[in-house]
Write an enzyme that holds these catalytic residues in place. Sequence first.
Site, PDB file in Angstrom:
ATOM      1  N   ASN A  79      14.103  55.221  37.782  1.00 23.32           N
ATOM      2  CA  ASN A  79      15.337  54.665  37.223  1.00 23.32           C
ATOM      3  C   ASN A  79      16.319  54.474  38.380  1.00 23.32           C
ATOM      4  O   ASN A  79      16.912  55.426  38.848  1.00 23.32           O
ATOM      5  CB  ASN A  79      15.921  55.620  36.170  1.00 23.32           C
TER       6      ASN A  79
ATOM      7  N   LYS B  15      19.075  53.043  38.328  1.00 23.48           N
ATOM      8  CA  LYS B  15      20.468  53.049  37.869  1.00 23.48           C
ATOM      9  C   LYS B  15      21.240  51.896  38.549  1.00 23.48           C
ATOM     10  O   LYS B  15      20.658  50.849  38.787  1.00 23.48           O
ATOM     11  CB  LYS B  15      21.097  54.426  38.116  1.00 23.48           C
TER      12      LYS B  15
ATOM     13  N   HIS C 231      19.598  56.387  27.300  1.00 20.06           N
ATOM     14  CA  HIS C 231      19.835  57.248  28.456  1.00 20.06           C
ATOM     15  C   HIS C 231      21.181  57.953  28.266  1.00 20.06           C
ATOM     16  O   HIS C 231      22.122  57.365  27.737  1.00 20.06           O
ATOM     17  CB  HIS C 231      19.833  56.423  29.752  1.00 20.06           C
TER      18      HIS C 231
ATOM     19  N   GLU D 295      23.510  58.513  30.191  1.00 16.44           N
ATOM     20  CA  GLU D 295      24.666  57.824  30.785  1.00 16.44           C
ATOM     21  C   GLU D 295      25.156  56.696  29.871  1.00 16.44           C
ATOM     22  O   GLU D 295      26.338  56.359  29.872  1.00 16.44           O
ATOM     23  CB  GLU D 295      24.291  57.313  32.196  1.00 16.44           C
TER      24      GLU D 295
ATOM     25  N   GLU E 150      15.382  64.471  29.107  1.00 10.19           N
ATOM     26  CA  GLU E 150      16.266  64.623  30.263  1.00 10.19           C
ATOM     27  C   GLU E 150      17.439  65.531  29.893  1.00 10.19           C
ATOM     28  O   GLU E 150      18.429  65.059  29.301  1.00 10.19           O
ATOM     29  CB  GLU E 150      16.805  63.254  30.701  1.00 10.19           C
TER      30      GLU E 150
ATOM     31  N   GLY F 115      21.033  64.553  38.156  1.00  6.69           N
ATOM     32  CA  GLY F 115      21.864  64.348  39.343  1.00  6.69           C
ATOM     33  C   GLY F 115      22.523  65.609  39.864  1.00  6.69           C
ATOM     34  O   GLY F 115      23.433  65.538  40.691  1.00  6.69           O
TER      35      GLY F 115
ATOM     36  N   SER G  64      16.642  65.623  38.173  1.00  4.13           N
ATOM     37  CA  SER G  64      16.493  66.199  39.521  1.00  4.13           C
ATOM     38  C   SER G  64      15.036  66.419  39.925  1.00  4.13           C
ATOM     39  O   SER G  64      14.711  67.403  40.601  1.00  4.13           O
ATOM     40  CB  SER G  64      17.286  67.499  39.635  1.00  4.13           C
TER      41      SER G  64
HETATM   42  P1  13P Z   1      18.114  62.306  38.775  1.00  2.00           P
HETATM   43  O1  13P Z   1      16.642  62.320  39.114  1.00  2.00           O
HETATM   44  O2  13P Z   1      18.979  61.698  39.829  1.00  2.00           O
HETATM   45  O3  13P Z   1      18.564  63.675  38.346  1.00  2.00           O
HETATM   46  O4  13P Z   1      18.292  61.349  37.502  1.00  2.00           O
HETATM   47  C1  13P Z   1      17.497  61.564  36.392  1.00  2.00           C
HETATM   48  C2  13P Z   1      17.678  60.441  35.458  1.00  2.00           C
HETATM   49  O5  13P Z   1      18.724  60.295  34.846  1.00  2.00           O
HETATM   50  C3  13P Z   1      16.579  59.476  35.321  1.00  2.00           C
HETATM   51  O6  13P Z   1      16.773  58.634  34.244  1.00  2.00           O
END
Ligand code: 13P
Length: 247
Positions: free
Chosen positions: A7, A9, A96, A98, A166, A172, A208
Amino acid sequence: MMIIASNWKMNLDRLSAEQLLAEMGSCPVSDKVSRIVFPSFTLIDLARTTRDHIGQTVHITLGGQDCHDAASGAHTGDVSAAMLVEAGCQWVLVGHSERRQNHMEHSEKVAAKTKAAQAEGLSVMLCVGENLEERESGKAEATVTAMLAASLPQQVDADKLAIAYEPLWAIGTGMTATPSDVAAMHQAIHNYLKDLGLKDVPVLYGGSVNPDNASALLALEQVDGVLVGGASLDADSINAITLAAEN
Ligand code: 13P
């Protein structure tokens, strides 16, 4: 089959995306591993061209990071599932955290997006996860199964579905859920899906994931792959995670 999903992002410019894909293409994968890349909308076309140039045998499919639940219309700034298909996507991420947090997307909306995406032939990677408070108060599994229940449309195609677990506090942050917590949560998700009659739906872990923790997570029998954020932007890291899935 192990799924290693990237991802990206809201990251990467055209040059860095091209270079990253080329380096991913140089990492050999067997039929045991399938890679999915979720670029930002504006990079999808470039990602497709670059992937096709490397060759289809690299087992990289593409997905959008979101889609609208309507087929078309007055939705400024949105992208439909059909547009993703036309751009060369086979997947879409929905729900997701976010999107849920920053765009106030509730599970009912996620269910509508899932339905719209599958109707266009896309496979859906549906994200669920608990926050820290829910984890610490012992409500993680109840929260996640309730979120999943509300995020699945009435009629869902199990063959075009994957779930990404997740935990919000792991995204993150450098904090990863312990393998035993991941195994327990994934088992709960697998059980829930089975009770609904949804068979063989892959359940991925995200939060992570990096080359140091990937092997332990991928070794769990309840884990069918990983959804990688930050580490997916670095070719050495995503290739190391991909190789961990091969072994
Ligand atoms: P990270 O691997 O940066 O923690 O992000 C995970 C994520 O949100 C993948 O969709």
